[in-house]
Write a protein that holds these residues in place. Structure first.
Motif, mmCIF file in Angstrom:
data_model
loop_
_atom_site.group_PDB
_atom_site.id
_atom_site.type_symbol
_atom_site.label_atom_id
_atom_site.label_comp_id
_atom_site.label_asym_id
_atom_site.label_seq_id
_atom_site.Cartn_x
_atom_site.Cartn_y
_atom_site.Cartn_z
ATOM 1 N N UNK A 265 -13.037 -7.552 -7.076
ATOM 2 C CA UNK A 265 -13.300 -8.872 -6.522
ATOM 3 C C UNK A 265 -12.259 -9.293 -5.494
ATOM 4 N N UNK A 266 -11.839 -10.552 -5.603
ATOM 5 C CA UNK A 266 -10.905 -11.129 -4.639
ATOM 6 C C UNK A 266 -9.559 -10.425 -4.643
ATOM 7 N N UNK A 267 -9.132 -9.962 -5.796
ATOM 8 C CA UNK A 267 -7.826 -9.283 -5.863
ATOM 9 C C UNK A 267 -7.832 -8.029 -4.993
ATOM 10 N N UNK A 268 -8.892 -7.242 -5.071
ATOM 11 C CA UNK A 268 -8.978 -6.041 -4.242
ATOM 12 C C UNK A 268 -9.086 -6.400 -2.764
ATOM 13 N N UNK A 269 -9.829 -7.446 -2.438
ATOM 14 C CA UNK A 269 -9.961 -7.852 -1.041
ATOM 15 C C UNK A 269 -8.622 -8.292 -0.461
ATOM 16 N N UNK A 270 -7.848 -9.044 -1.234
ATOM 17 C CA UNK A 270 -6.524 -9.469 -0.766
ATOM 18 C C UNK A 270 -5.617 -8.260 -0.536
ATOM 19 N N UNK A 271 -5.692 -7.285 -1.441
ATOM 20 C CA UNK A 271 -4.880 -6.078 -1.282
ATOM 21 C C UNK A 271 -5.288 -5.320 -0.022
ATOM 22 N N UNK A 272 -6.579 -5.198 0.237
ATOM 23 C CA UNK A 272 -7.064 -4.469 1.415
ATOM 24 C C UNK A 272 -6.655 -5.172 2.705
ATOM 25 N N UNK A 273 -6.710 -6.495 2.717
ATOM 26 C CA UNK A 273 -6.311 -7.227 3.917
ATOM 27 C C UNK A 273 -4.834 -7.028 4.231
ATOM 28 N N UNK A 274 -4.000 -7.039 3.206
ATOM 29 C CA UNK A 274 -2.574 -6.769 3.425
ATOM 30 C C UNK A 274 -2.366 -5.328 3.882
ATOM 31 N N UNK A 275 -3.145 -4.412 3.329
ATOM 32 C CA UNK A 275 -3.030 -3.007 3.710
ATOM 33 C C UNK A 275 -3.389 -2.808 5.184
ATOM 34 N N UNK A 276 -4.425 -3.460 5.664
ATOM 35 C CA UNK A 276 -4.823 -3.358 7.069
ATOM 36 C C UNK A 276 -3.771 -3.996 7.969
ATOM 37 N N UNK A 277 -3.237 -5.124 7.527
ATOM 38 C CA UNK A 277 -2.243 -5.839 8.335
ATOM 39 C C UNK A 277 -0.977 -5.011 8.550
ATOM 40 N N UNK A 278 -0.573 -4.248 7.535
ATOM 41 C CA UNK A 278 0.680 -3.476 7.606
ATOM 42 C C UNK A 278 0.425 -1.973 7.744
ATOM 43 N N UNK A 279 -0.776 -1.565 8.162
ATOM 44 C CA UNK A 279 -1.137 -0.141 8.147
ATOM 45 C C UNK A 279 -0.210 0.693 9.023
ATOM 46 N N UNK A 280 0.059 0.261 10.239
ATOM 47 C CA UNK A 280 0.888 1.056 11.143
ATOM 48 C C UNK A 280 2.344 1.124 10.685
ATOM 49 N N UNK A 281 2.845 0.028 10.128
ATOM 50 C CA UNK A 281 4.218 0.051 9.596
ATOM 51 C C UNK A 281 4.323 1.013 8.417
ATOM 52 N N UNK A 282 3.318 1.006 7.567
ATOM 53 C CA UNK A 282 3.329 1.914 6.415
ATOM 54 C C UNK A 282 3.196 3.362 6.862
ATOM 55 N N UNK A 283 2.367 3.616 7.893
ATOM 56 C CA UNK A 283 2.146 4.995 8.353
ATOM 57 C C UNK A 283 3.421 5.611 8.909
ATOM 58 N N UNK A 284 4.330 4.790 9.432
ATOM 59 C CA UNK A 284 5.569 5.306 10.015
ATOM 60 C C UNK A 284 6.719 5.343 9.020
ATOM 61 N N UNK A 285 6.472 4.966 7.780
ATOM 62 C CA UNK A 285 7.524 4.966 6.762
ATOM 63 C C UNK A 285 7.426 6.214 5.899
ATOM 64 N N UNK A 286 8.576 6.693 5.442
ATOM 65 C CA UNK A 286 8.602 7.949 4.681
ATOM 66 C C UNK A 286 7.805 7.849 3.395
ATOM 67 N N UNK A 287 7.952 6.745 2.659
ATOM 68 C CA UNK A 287 7.196 6.565 1.412
ATOM 69 C C UNK A 287 5.895 5.798 1.656
ATOM 70 N N UNK A 288 5.888 4.962 2.691
ATOM 71 C CA UNK A 288 4.679 4.198 2.969
ATOM 72 C C UNK A 288 3.520 5.071 3.397
#
Length: 455
Positions: A265-288
């Motif tokens: 539900x909403x919890x998964x949607x909120x997680x996905x929105x944060x994931x999209x917002x920070x996708x490029x920062x996470x892709x350039x991080x060693x653990x992200x």
């Protein structure tokens, strides 16, 4: 008559000759003489016998206070204060009307002044208590703004607060946990008690992050995820509050990955929105980048999944040249999504040869050669390239694998015979230079093709 005058004269002469009767002050009328026939009053002490002297050999009594030392004057015996160090201005005098501070009691040493140039820390505001020391077992500073009142442990044998006790419970080693496993502990809790544990763990996002960054704390937080919807709400809020910090930590990212699999539900949607917002920062991080790849694999929401794939595909060039981002591009190509494969190939068109000279870039180009949607983009760039540049690529450490794979893939695909023949004709003039170099495998392949055509 004559007798009376004579008596008055005798009295006058006697008065003038008596030194005991001083003349009256100037301007003061003398007292009249006593009436006739009255004798004047004798002077004070007249007729009183003086005290006899003390016996011979007896000392007279000393006067009062004789032999008592006088009190020393103020400041007597106290060394004057030393002058201030050179270059240090003396303390200013107190404001007018303000009494200076009294000196310390005798024998009490004043604390030394602070070093020159170091300002004293100001005292806390009136009525505000100073900050408490960090909880026992917490390596870093306590969570900002969180100061729970002290409550003794329920066992009555220790003085740990609930916050300290929970931190030790979540981060203790596997050997310590063997006596009473955490899984057994939470299984014995009812719904209200389980919610209380989750409330304490998520009472402050920084405190939650410290536990999640611990290897054992991360494993035990993952066991709490999915126990109840109320617990999931609290954990989801704590993850979202420190999403980027959680996702870029080696151990804390597993809590977020577990949450994305379980939340709905909403919890998964909120997680996905944060994931999209920070996708490029996470892709350039060693653990992200590792956490992002796991979420791309597990994400079952079509809308958010396609958005993430498009972000990676449209930024494939900068990510392919990044030490961490290239793993995300490789992972996206492994998913075998035709639409994404085509988008990545379009983003990398014209840069495939440059990437082939690099270790991780060559892996991405080889992935593109395996897909029907992108093989033509790579081979056409090789065929249309400058001959000298293509020869350097075939003799390079990583590029020779790309060219060798391009030959084998186009030969195997009967529908792309034109690409295969074009690449062979481009490489045949360099056959002599390819021998006894890193491109020897390409030379052997070209010779076998030539012999087949002759036969």
């Amino acid at each position: 008559m004559s007798t009376m005058l004579k008596s008055l004269q005798d009295l006058r002469s006697a008065t003038e000759k008596d030194p005991a009767v001083p003349p009256p002050p100037h301007g003061v009328t003398p007292a009249p003489p006593p009436p006739y026939g009255l004798t004047p009053a004798p002077p004070p002490g007249y007729g009183v016998t003086p005290a006899p002297p003390p016996p011979y050999g007896v000392a007279l009594a000393p006067p009062p206070g004789y032999g008592v030392a006088l009190a020393p004057p103020p400041g007597y015996g106290v060394a004057p204060a030393p002058p201030p160090p050179y270059g240090v201005a003396p303390a200013p005098p107190p404001p007018y009307g303000v009494a200076p501070a009294p000196p310390p009691p005798y024998g009490v040493t004043l604390p030394p002044p602070p070093p020159y140039g170091v300002a004293l820390s100001p005292p806390p505001p009136y009525g505000v208590a100073p900050a408490p020391p960090p909880p026992y077992g917490v390596a870093h500073a306590p969570p900002p703004g969180y100061a729970p009142p002290f409550q003794p442990c329920a066992c009555g044998l220790c003085d740990e607060s609930p916050l300290q006790w929970m931190f030790n419970l979540m981060t203790r080693s596997e050997e310590e946990d063997a006596a009473y496993p955490f899984k057994v502990f939470i299984s014995n809790l009812d719904r209200r008690e389980l919610l209380g544990v989750a409330s304490l763990l998520t009472s402050d996002p920084d405190y939650f992050l410290e536990i999640a960054r611990n290897k054992n704390g991360s494993n035990r937080l993952q066991k709490l995820v999915g126990k109840s919807d109320d617990v999931d709400n609290l954990i989801c809020d704590a993850i979202l509050y420190r999403f980027l910090h959680v996702m870029t930590d080696k151990h804390a990212s597993y809590v977020a990955t577990r949450g994305l699999r379980v939340f709905a539900g909403k919890k998964k949607e909120f997680m996905c929105e944060e994931l999209i917002h920070h996708a490029l920062l996470l892709a350039r991080d060693r653990h992200g980048c590792v956490a992002l790849n796991e979420m791309l694999t597990d994400l079952d929401h079509p809308y958010y999944r396609n958005q993430l794939l498009d972000i990676v595909a449209h930024n494939a060039l900068p990510l392919s040249n990044d030490t961490s981002g290239n793993f995300v591009v490789q992972h996206v190509l492994k998913l075998n999504n035709p639409r994404t494969m085509g988008n990545v190939a379009l983003s990398l068109r014209g840069h495939c040869i440059d990437l082939s000279f690099k270790k991780y870039g060559s892996y991405i180009v080889e992935r593109l050669l395996e897909a029907d949607e992108s093989v033509a983009v790579v081979v056409m760039e090789l065929v249309e390239s400058n001959g000298d540049r293509l020869m350097r690529l075939t003799r390079s450490e990583y590029g020779n694998y790309v060219v060798n794979k391009a030959l084998k893939v186009t030969q195997r695909r009967k529908t792309r015979v034109d690409l295969f023949r074009g690449l062979v004709q481009k490489l045949m003039p360099f056959l002599t230079f390819l021998r006894k170099s890193r491109g020897n495998n390409i030379a052997v392949f070209l010779e076998s093709v030539h012999q087949t055509e002759v036969a």
